[in-house]
Design a protein around this motif. Structure first.
Motif, PDB file in Angstrom:
ATOM      1  N   LEU A 135       0.829  -1.203   0.000  1.00 21.48           N
ATOM      2  CA  LEU A 135       0.000   0.000   0.000  1.00 21.48           C
ATOM      3  C   LEU A 135       0.869   1.261   0.000  1.00 21.48           C
ATOM      4  N   ARG A 136       2.033   1.165  -0.624  1.00 18.20           N
ATOM      5  CA  ARG A 136       2.926   2.315  -0.681  1.00 18.20           C
ATOM      6  C   ARG A 136       2.545   3.224  -1.844  1.00 18.20           C
ATOM      7  N   SER A 137       3.055   4.445  -1.808  1.00 21.34           N
ATOM      8  CA  SER A 137       2.712   5.413  -2.853  1.00 21.34           C
ATOM      9  C   SER A 137       3.073   4.916  -4.238  1.00 21.34           C
ATOM     10  N   MET A 138       4.223   4.246  -4.378  1.00 21.14           N
ATOM     11  CA  MET A 138       4.613   3.781  -5.702  1.00 21.14           C
ATOM     12  C   MET A 138       3.685   2.700  -6.230  1.00 21.14           C
ATOM     13  N   ASP A 139       3.053   1.939  -5.341  1.00 24.68           N
ATOM     14  CA  ASP A 139       2.040   0.995  -5.799  1.00 24.68           C
ATOM     15  C   ASP A 139       0.889   1.738  -6.458  1.00 24.68           C
ATOM     16  N   THR A 140       0.455   2.831  -5.823  1.00 27.83           N
ATOM     17  CA  THR A 140      -0.647   3.613  -6.389  1.00 27.83           C
ATOM     18  C   THR A 140      -0.240   4.309  -7.679  1.00 27.83           C
ATOM     19  N   VAL A 141       0.999   4.797  -7.748  1.00 28.09           N
ATOM     20  CA  VAL A 141       1.478   5.423  -8.977  1.00 28.09           C
ATOM     21  C   VAL A 141       1.409   4.433 -10.138  1.00 28.09           C
ATOM     22  N   ARG A 142       1.825   3.213  -9.901  1.00 33.96           N
ATOM     23  CA  ARG A 142       1.759   2.201 -10.968  1.00 33.96           C
ATOM     24  C   ARG A 142       0.310   1.837 -11.287  1.00 33.96           C
ATOM     25  N   ASP A 143      -0.550   1.832 -10.252  1.00 34.16           N
ATOM     26  CA  ASP A 143      -1.969   1.596 -10.505  1.00 34.16           C
ATOM     27  C   ASP A 143      -2.556   2.684 -11.401  1.00 34.16           C
ATOM     28  N   MET A 144      -2.135   3.934 -11.177  1.00 30.10           N
ATOM     29  CA  MET A 144      -2.617   5.039 -12.010  1.00 30.10           C
ATOM     30  C   MET A 144      -2.260   4.816 -13.472  1.00 30.10           C
ATOM     31  N   ASP A 145      -1.058   4.302 -13.722  1.00 26.17           N
ATOM     32  CA  ASP A 145      -0.696   4.055 -15.109  1.00 26.17           C
ATOM     33  C   ASP A 145      -1.454   2.863 -15.670  1.00 26.17           C
ATOM     34  N   ALA A 146      -1.792   1.908 -14.807  1.00 29.24           N
ATOM     35  CA  ALA A 146      -2.628   0.795 -15.265  1.00 29.24           C
ATOM     36  C   ALA A 146      -4.023   1.299 -15.644  1.00 29.24           C
TER      37      ALA A 146
END
Length: 544
Positions: A192-203
């Motif tokens: 649940l780190r910020s970089m997980d969400t950043v990659r989710d945004m690109d998905a």
């Protein structure tokens, strides 16, 4: 960035195991050259559960993403997304994130498009989403839904020389909460780190079939924007960052001092405003008198809570004065009613602010904050830092300390924080910030401006509202509108200050009309955002 209280969001308790995680059943994703998994299929859109979204004709769906982005073909979770299609000449998709960590963004397409005048807002497909672990995304994290049930122990330690009494009670309940997070949420707690969400945004971008995104980030959402622009610079078309988090936000550091100092300043201005309207509120005729009355009531509630309201709950409610000037009449009126023996308004405010019975936002907040960067596991050090800070700033230090207290006992190790590098992006970025914003001090925006050479900063001079863009200041709104219409921005000025300035809006005027309304009636339409975005989380106010 942080709220001292969590806000109710639709969540579910997640446990370990593929079935309980609500994993996606679509075919495995394949990784592209950047290591980002490409969703196997476009989003299947359907009806939204939210009345606000259905009311504007939005549609909803899910994007499957890897639970662990280092294993893109592995187990999947689902990110809840919403879309309100463009009705004017279309300029692409615009993702929006309201902050947190832990804030739900799913309903924002029902709010923001019409705030951009001249039909410019209708030129975009507005995409809301609940970050992983949040709201309607599957699974949504939760640890202890009763955690905010009042009255809770007082925030300030009874004895600074040793851990005892109410402080010992807070240590015990905080340790218990952190352990419950480990017990209730399984493997997702480690992702649940910020970089997980950043990659989710690109998905999400890929699932939408878009080469680029436009983005509007508020508070912590500005950090997601900074990290996205640094990681996927070629994928950004336009980006608005409103109420900015510093580029080095993650981890235990110096950021909290500026925030707590900001809340102390805003509290003083709020008390002075109450005094200036003594006829309406009868809480004191000078700022000093109102301040004294506030701390006297706090002391009384520490000794003898009233119903669900103790001193901790009282402090949580009044922290909101540092988020939105528009709520000052609501808060002051609740206090004035309290003094007459009518406690219903304050009880209602606390229930709304804390999300009693649903700790999803609080759980997600800690799950991200505690693992985004280095965090000391030494309670004594953190306590001593807070003691030093509280000597200077009385208003918000200890409440903030306990809000992020679970990080001292968090069951997941910290990771290397995201790297923000503004030199990688070539498109212009619009930055917005009030100069007296407490949760995200103006100094943060100056640092973001320095980091991103293509950015232009608009200041709301003297404003104390968090989230200044599209929030009623016509000057700021005009800059946002011009930028979203055709990319127009003022020239970047020499030096390290803002590039353009807007005069602040006048402070609100109180109204006795609220006195005759039911506890919840006054609230509709009065907050500048859905309430879970008003509390856009300050990162750890006891940092030094």
């Amino acid at each position: 960035m942080r709220a001292l209280v969590a806000v109710a969001t639709a969540g579910m308790v997640a446990v370990s195991g593929a079935a309980a995680l609500g994993v996606a059943t679509s075919p495995a994703a394949r990784a592209d050259a950047t290591g980002v998994a490409r969703p196997a299929a476009a989003i299947t859109w359907g009806a939204c559960e939210s009345a606000a979204l259905t009311g504007v004709g939005a549609e909803c769906g899910f994007v499957p993403v890897p639970l662990d982005w280092s294993k893109p073909a592995g187990q999947k979770i689902e990110i809840a997304v919403s879309r309100l299609r463009a009705t004017e000449k279309r300029q692409g998709v615009l993702l929006i994130n309201p902050g947190g960590p832990g804030g739900s963004g799913l309903e924002f397409p029902a709010i923001y498009p019409e705030r951009v005048p001249d039909g410019v807002g209708r030129q975009y497909d507005w995409i809301g989403f609940d970050p992983r672990g949040v709201g309607a995304s599957k699974p949504a994290v939760s640890c202890d839904a009763s955690f905010f049930k009042g009255p809770r122990p007082a925030y300030e330690p009874a004895d600074l020389t040793k851990v005892t009494g109410n402080e010992a009670a807070w240590v015990a309940r905080t340790k218990k909460y952190a352990q419950a997070c480990a017990d209730q949420n399984g493997e997702i707690l480690s992702h649940l780190r910020s970089m997980d969400t950043v990659r989710d945004m690109d998905a999400i971008r890929q699932a939408l079939g878009e080469q680029q995104i436009n983005y509007y980030g508020i508070s912590y959402g500005t950090f997601l924007g900074q990290a996205y622009a640094s990681t996927f610079p070629e994928r950004v078309r336009r980006m608005v960052l409103d109420s900015n988090v510093a580029p080095d936000y993650p981890g235990y550091g110096d950021a909290g001092r500026g925030q707590i100092e900001g809340f102390e300043y805003t509290a003083g201005e709020f008390f002075a405003w109450i005094a200036a309207h003594a006829v309406q509120f009868n809480l004191g005729t000078t700022a000093e008198a109102v301040t004294e009355a506030y701390y006297a009531r706090l002391a009384d509630l520490r000794k003898s809570p009233v119903g669900t309201i103790g001193s901790a709950e009282w402090q949580d409610v009044f922290l909101v004065a540092g988020y939105a000037e528009s709520l000052w009449p609501t808060l002051a009126d609740g206090w004035a009613l309290w003094e007459t023996g009518d406690h219903s308004r304050m009880e209602f405010l606390y229930d709304v602010l804390s999300g009693v019975g649903d700790d999803n936002m609080f759980a997600a907040f800690n799950a991200t904050l505690c693992t985004d960067g280095h965090w000391p596991r030494n309670y004594t050090k953190m306590r001593n830092d807070a003691i030093g800070l509280a000597k200077e700033f009385r208003f918000g230090t200890w409440g903030s300390f306990w809000f992020s207290g679970p990080c001292a006992f968090w069951p997941v190790k910290s990771a290397k924080p995201p790297v923000v590098d503004g030199s990688k992006i070539s498109v212009p970025i619009l930055l917005l910030n009030a100069t007296r914003d407490a949760p995200t001090p103006f100094a943060n925006a100056l640092r973001v401006r320095q980091e991103f050479p293509t950015s232009v900063l608009i200041s709301d001079v003297g404003g104390m509202t968090h989230g200044v863009g599209l929030n009623g200041n016509a000057c700021v709104t005009a800059y946002v509108t011009d930028y979203l219409r055709d990319g127009t921005l003022p020239a970047r000025a020499a030096g390290e200050g803002p590039d353009a300035e807007c005069a602040r809006k006048p402070l609100p005027e109180p109204s006795l009309l609220f006195r005759g309304q039911a506890a919840g009636a006054f609230f509709d339409g009065f907050a500048p955002e859905p309430f879970n975005t008003l509390l856009l989380q300050i990162p750890v106010a006891h940092r030094r």
